[in-house]
Enzyme design. Structure first.
Site, PDB file in Angstrom:
ATOM      1  N   HIS A  62       0.538  -1.206   0.420  1.00 51.78           N
ATOM      2  CA  HIS A  62       0.357   0.326   0.097  1.00 51.78           C
ATOM      3  C   HIS A  62       0.411   1.079  -0.196  1.00 51.78           C
ATOM      4  CE1 HIS A  62      -4.017  -2.377   0.777  1.00 51.78           C
ATOM      5  NE2 HIS A  62      -3.124  -3.412   1.610  1.00 51.78           N
ATOM      6  N   ASN A 136     -10.006  -2.778   2.419  1.00 52.36           N
ATOM      7  CA  ASN A 136      -9.410  -2.650   0.935  1.00 52.36           C
ATOM      8  C   ASN A 136     -11.066  -2.244   0.221  1.00 52.36           C
ATOM      9  OD1 ASN A 136      -6.777  -3.382   1.500  1.00 52.36           O
ATOM     10  ND2 ASN A 136      -7.429  -5.455   0.974  1.00 52.36           N
ATOM     11  N   HIS A 327      -3.909   0.862  12.183  1.00 51.01           N
ATOM     12  CA  HIS A 327      -4.259  -0.069  12.212  1.00 51.01           C
ATOM     13  C   HIS A 327      -5.079  -0.909  12.817  1.00 51.01           C
ATOM     14  CE1 HIS A 327      -2.468  -3.552  15.357  1.00 51.01           C
ATOM     15  NE2 HIS A 327      -1.766  -2.260  16.281  1.00 51.01           N
TER      16      HIS A 327
HETATM   17 FE1  HDE Z   1      -2.650  -4.988   5.124  1.00 47.33          FE
HETATM   18  N1  HDE Z   1      -0.722  -4.142   6.097  1.00 47.33           N
HETATM   19  N2  HDE Z   1      -1.676  -6.518   5.884  1.00 47.33           N
HETATM   20  N3  HDE Z   1      -4.438  -5.623   4.459  1.00 47.33           N
HETATM   21  N4  HDE Z   1      -3.404  -2.705   4.680  1.00 47.33           N
HETATM   22  C1  HDE Z   1      -0.469  -2.870   5.428  1.00 47.33           C
HETATM   23  O1  HDE Z   1       0.713  -1.199   7.570  1.00 47.33           O
HETATM   24  C2  HDE Z   1      -0.834  -7.068   7.078  1.00 47.33           C
HETATM   25  C3  HDE Z   1      -4.468  -6.970   5.230  1.00 47.33           C
HETATM   26  C4  HDE Z   1      -4.588  -2.621   4.495  1.00 47.33           C
HETATM   27  O2  HDE Z   1      -2.917   3.398   4.195  1.00 47.33           O
HETATM   28  C5  HDE Z   1       1.284  -2.480   6.445  1.00 47.33           C
HETATM   29  O3  HDE Z   1       1.176   0.865   8.020  1.00 47.33           O
HETATM   30  C6  HDE Z   1      -0.692  -8.597   7.102  1.00 47.33           C
HETATM   31  C7  HDE Z   1      -6.510  -7.160   4.895  1.00 47.33           C
HETATM   32  C8  HDE Z   1      -4.496  -1.462   3.823  1.00 47.33           C
HETATM   33  O4  HDE Z   1      -1.718   3.264   5.666  1.00 47.33           O
HETATM   34  C9  HDE Z   1       1.646  -3.767   7.156  1.00 47.33           C
HETATM   35  C10 HDE Z   1      -1.592  -8.992   6.298  1.00 47.33           C
HETATM   36  C11 HDE Z   1      -6.445  -5.860   4.549  1.00 47.33           C
HETATM   37  C12 HDE Z   1      -3.023  -1.003   4.063  1.00 47.33           C
HETATM   38  C13 HDE Z   1       0.667  -4.901   6.718  1.00 47.33           C
HETATM   39  C14 HDE Z   1      -2.428  -7.917   5.869  1.00 47.33           C
HETATM   40  C15 HDE Z   1      -5.478  -4.997   4.854  1.00 47.33           C
HETATM   41  C16 HDE Z   1      -2.435  -1.480   4.823  1.00 47.33           C
HETATM   42  C17 HDE Z   1       1.520  -1.706   5.557  1.00 47.33           C
HETATM   43  C18 HDE Z   1      -2.316  -9.977   6.962  1.00 47.33           C
HETATM   44  C19 HDE Z   1      -8.022  -5.235   4.145  1.00 47.33           C
HETATM   45  C20 HDE Z   1      -2.729   0.364   4.178  1.00 47.33           C
HETATM   46  C21 HDE Z   1       2.427  -0.351   5.797  1.00 47.33           C
HETATM   47  C22 HDE Z   1      -2.345 -10.619   7.761  1.00 47.33           C
HETATM   48  C23 HDE Z   1      -9.030  -5.871   5.646  1.00 47.33           C
HETATM   49  C24 HDE Z   1      -2.876   1.143   5.059  1.00 47.33           C
HETATM   50  C25 HDE Z   1       1.432  -0.441   7.371  1.00 47.33           C
HETATM   51  C26 HDE Z   1      -3.060   2.644   4.976  1.00 47.33           C
HETATM   52  C27 HDE Z   1      -1.052  -1.902   5.168  1.00 47.33           C
HETATM   53  C28 HDE Z   1       0.123  -6.204   6.858  1.00 47.33           C
HETATM   54  C29 HDE Z   1      -3.715  -7.906   5.061  1.00 47.33           C
HETATM   55  C30 HDE Z   1      -5.354  -4.094   4.458  1.00 47.33           C
HETATM   56  C31 HDE Z   1       2.554  -4.318   6.854  1.00 47.33           C
HETATM   57  C32 HDE Z   1       0.232  -8.800   8.032  1.00 47.33           C
HETATM   58  C33 HDE Z   1      -7.007  -8.803   4.951  1.00 47.33           C
HETATM   59  C34 HDE Z   1      -5.687  -0.690   2.971  1.00 47.33           C
HETATM   60  O5  HDE Z   1       1.301  -3.914   8.690  1.00 47.33           O
END
Ligand code: HDE
Length: 704
Positions: A62, A136, A327
């Site tokens: 993202h 999402n 978060h």
């Molecule tokens: Fe994320 N995801 N994600 N994700 N995600 C990040 O956090 C992660 C997942 C989503 O505009 C990171 O600050 C793991 C689902 C959005 O700043 C990180 C898993 C959904 C955004 C991270 C998921 C999301 C992130 C990278 C599986 C939809 C952007 C930078 C266990 C419900 C937020 C950050 C923004 C961002 C980890 C799966 C949505 C690495 C480990 C499911 C919208 O922490």
């Protein structure tokens, strides 16, 4: 210590970060005009050091995003029976929000219109603390357990040896991984659909994805899925358009969001909940803890409870959009988690990622992350601490500060005392193993044009895969979703007679698919076609050349603006345009700065200027492309000649079917006469709101 108030004069002069006024911002301090730089040049060193440290690590996923401030308000207090979260039950409260939309795969500078999931993350600055809904625009995810997230992201990011391709899943590593991970098939259907190509952030849905809980004052919990529903309806781009836009305007979605807000066309989204009890959840033929499953809206309707309006652009991209730290663990009393293993993994990852990005546990003190309610605890110090804590007490319990800050047993956050019991193990529940039913449900629910787009997407994505065995495995997986998909796509990939054979999965340690258990055969809510759209925020190109009927342009422009659509005059060259009736007209764009793909529709007014357009390859290409992308086309008086030109045969066929002043099935509106624009404008606006006209004749033959 209070900061001295700034006087006007203070803002005129350049200073160092220590507030010392700078006399020369052009040259280093040197020993003579041609001499070496002096070490003591503290002004140069401070400026350059700050510059050298301007970047923080981009998000690992993202990275590419844009954001807006907004407000949220619930419609009434009817959610009180389900939750005690005040921002969800008190209609008097206007909760400030900050929403960041993003793509997932591309680097921070990648194009907006790539095929990808879009992030839809909202921070609610509630009176009880910050609540982050980090969702999402697709309601399911690729994997069921967060343990697989690093593998998923490694596979989809550019391949590590040459760092290609950028912002695209169309490469061997990704499809190799997916071909061995059948649990991804439902998500894959969404990613290959039009949902992955949104026309605007204002025209896509948002989803919390996981099943969450709401908890009321009495401590009773209700399970829920969370939705954002765009007030402007759903609209997507076509694949061909997205690729061209990526070159013409890589900031397409970002610019659209920014311009809508600057014009006061604030994007609006209703917040919705699907609410269900544990007993109801147990009766579903899928497990609500499995994030690769939706709860079909036909099974549990979405209850719309309030509205968010995005009404202010950020003042500074870095300070706000780049530094906002979301978060899923930022929740408030009245909302709680479930055991969804993907959500549980996220509860660790996001805090960890913020520590990496900010290099400090003090990221919550950065303005965009700061709660708007009081923060009062004994956490102290660390890199970049902003708060100046007063007093001697930094521990609890204490008597020296009358025991403050102390626990609030009444309003404090209490986790739902959900019983947790079981053997320590690493295992995937049996109830998660139906990997194909909902993928098929999605396929069944698409309209014919949407199905066509999805097949084209498979042809492109798998067509880019070099290893035939990966293509073959994917086609067998698609066969298990629906034989029709495999049969339509296979011949284009040099494959014949898919059978649905999944024997290759024996090579994969990933959980194997079980039998299909799905009972819902089709869910109309999954198609974007049924959505109610409006012309609001749509962009229309008015094609002109010297000699255009200026009055027709003006009348059309006013009609569009009344419906909050916008018009840009596009001509062969920039600057003033000569009109037949003396109306003053200036071209906003010309054929080298603009392209049909940046617009939702095209209007060709009358006047002798059409002759110049007829001999312009750019103008003919423009119209062909508009036609090919199934967008509304309108022409009045001499403008109709452009539609009738020989190279636009298909447009001509469509125009012939048009009754004067009415949009026909093909979205082409024409009229002749003095009142031509008045005659066409309503039908053209209706066509604009309808978005696309898929049943145009001979579309494949259009040279564009
Ligand atoms: Fe994320 N995801 N994600 N994700 N995600 C990040 O956090 C992660 C997942 C989503 O505009 C990171 O600050 C793991 C689902 C959005 O700043 C990180 C898993 C959904 C955004 C991270 C998921 C999301 C992130 C990278 C599986 C939809 C952007 C930078 C266990 C419900 C937020 C950050 C923004 C961002 C980890 C799966 C949505 C690495 C480990 C499911 C919208 O922490």
């Amino acid at each position: 210590m209070a900061r001295q108030p700034l006087e006007r004069g203070d803002l005129e002069h350049l200073t160092t970060n220590q507030g010392v006024k700078v006399a020369n911002n052009q040259d280093q301090l040197t020993a003579g005009p041609r001499g070496g730089t002096l070490m003591e040049d503290f002004i140069f060193r401070e400026k350059m050091t700050h510059f050298d440290h301007e970047r923080i690590p981009e998000r690992v996923v993202h990275a590419r995003g844009s954001a807006a401030h907004g407000v949220f308000r619930v419609y009434d207090d009817s959610m009180r029976q389900y939750t005690k979260a005040r921002f969800l039950i008190d209609p008097r409260l206007e909760t400030p929000t900050f929403t960041r939309f993003s793509t997932v795969v591309g680097f921070r500078g990648s194009a907006d219109t790539v095929r990808d999931v879009r992030g839809f993350a909202t921070k609610f600055y509630t009176v009880e603390g910050n609540y982050d809904l980090v969702g999402n625009n697709i309601p399911v995810f690729f994997i069921q357990d967060g343990m697989k997230f690093p593998d998923l992201v490694h596979s989809i990011k550019p391949e590590p040896h040459h760092e290609m391709p950028q912002a695209s899943a169309a490469h061997d590593n990704f499809w190799d991984f997916i071909s061995l991970m059948p649990e991804a098939m439902h998500m894959i259907m969404w990613v290959l659909s039009d949902r992955a190509l949104p026309r605007s952030y204002a025209t896509m849905e948002g989803f919390g994805v996981h099943t969450f809980r709401l908890v009321n004052e009495a401590g009773n919990s209700t399970l829920c899925k969370i939705h954002w529903k765009p007030m402007e309806g759903l609209a997507s781009l076509l694949w061909d358009e997205t690729q061209k836009i990526a070159g013409k305007d890589p900031d397409f979605n970002r610019r659209d969001l920014w311009e809508r807000i600057e014009k006061g066309l604030f994007p609006e989204f209703e917040l919705g909940f699907q609410l269900f009890t544990e007993e109801e959840a147990a009766s579903f033929d899928f497990d609500v803890l499995d994030p690769t499953k939706i709860v079909p809206e036909e099974l549990v309707p979405v209850r719309r409870v309030g509205k968010m309006t995005l009404n202010r652009n950020p003042d500074n991209f870095f300070a706000e959009t780049e530094q906002v730290a979301f978060h899923p663990g930022h929740i408030v009393p009245g909302i709680d988690f479930t055991n969804d293993p993907l959500l549980q993994a996220r509860l660790f990852s996001y805090l960890d990622t913020q520590l990496n990005r900010f290099g400090s546990a003090n990221f919550a003190e950065v303005e965009i992350n700061r709660p708007r309610c009081p923060v009062f605890n004994n956490q102290r110090d660390g890199f970049m601490r902003m708060t100046v804590n007063k007093g001697r007490v930094n521990y609890e319990p204490n008597s020296l500060d009358e025991g403050c800050p102390r626990e609030d047993r009444h309003r404090g956050f209490v986790s739902l005392p959900e019983p947790q019991n079981g053997h320590k193990l690493r295992a995937r529940p049996e109830s998660f193993n139906d990997h194909f039913s909902q993928a098929e449900l999605f396929w069944n629910s698409q309209s014919e044009p949407e199905k066509d787009h999805l097949i084209e997407a498979i042809k492109f994505e798998l067509g880019k895969v070099e290893h035939p065995h990966i293509r073959e495995r994917m086609i067998q997986l698609f066969h298990n979703v629906s034989p029709e998909i495999a049969e339509r796509a296979a011949p284009h990939l040099g494959l014949t007679k898919p059978t649905g054979d999944l024997s290759h999965l024996s090579e994969s340690p990933a959980p194997k698919p079980g039998p299909k258990r799905g009972s819902v055969q089709s869910s109309p809510a999954l198609s974007q076609e049924a959505t109610r759209r409006s012309a609001r925020g749509r962009r229309v190109a008015i094609l002109v050349a010297d000699g255009v009927a200026g009055q027709e342009v003006e009348v059309m422009r006013r009609a569009l603006e009344r419906e909050e659509a916008s018009a840009k005059v596009v001509s062969i060259k920039s600057g003033p345009v000569a009109t037949t009736d003396g109306v003053e007209l200036v071209a906003d764009e010309n054929f080298s700065t603009a392209a049909s793909v940046i617009f939702d529709a095209t209007y060709v007014p009358g006047g002798s200027g059409v002759e110049s357009l007829l001999s312009s390859g750019d103008a003919l290409h423009w119209l062909n492309e508009t036609f090919k992308h199934c967008k509304p086309i309108c022409a009045t008086n001499e403008g109709i000649h452009l539609l009738e030109s020989a190279s636009l045969k298909n447009v001509q066929v469509a125009a012939e079917h048009a009754r004067a002043g009415h949009a026909n099935d093909h979205g082409v509106v024409t009229a002749r006469g003095e009142d031509a624009v008045q005659m066409v404008s309503e039908a053209f606006l209706t066509a604009l709101a309808a978005h696309r006209f898929w049943n145009r004749p001979m579309i494949d033959q259009v040279p564009a």
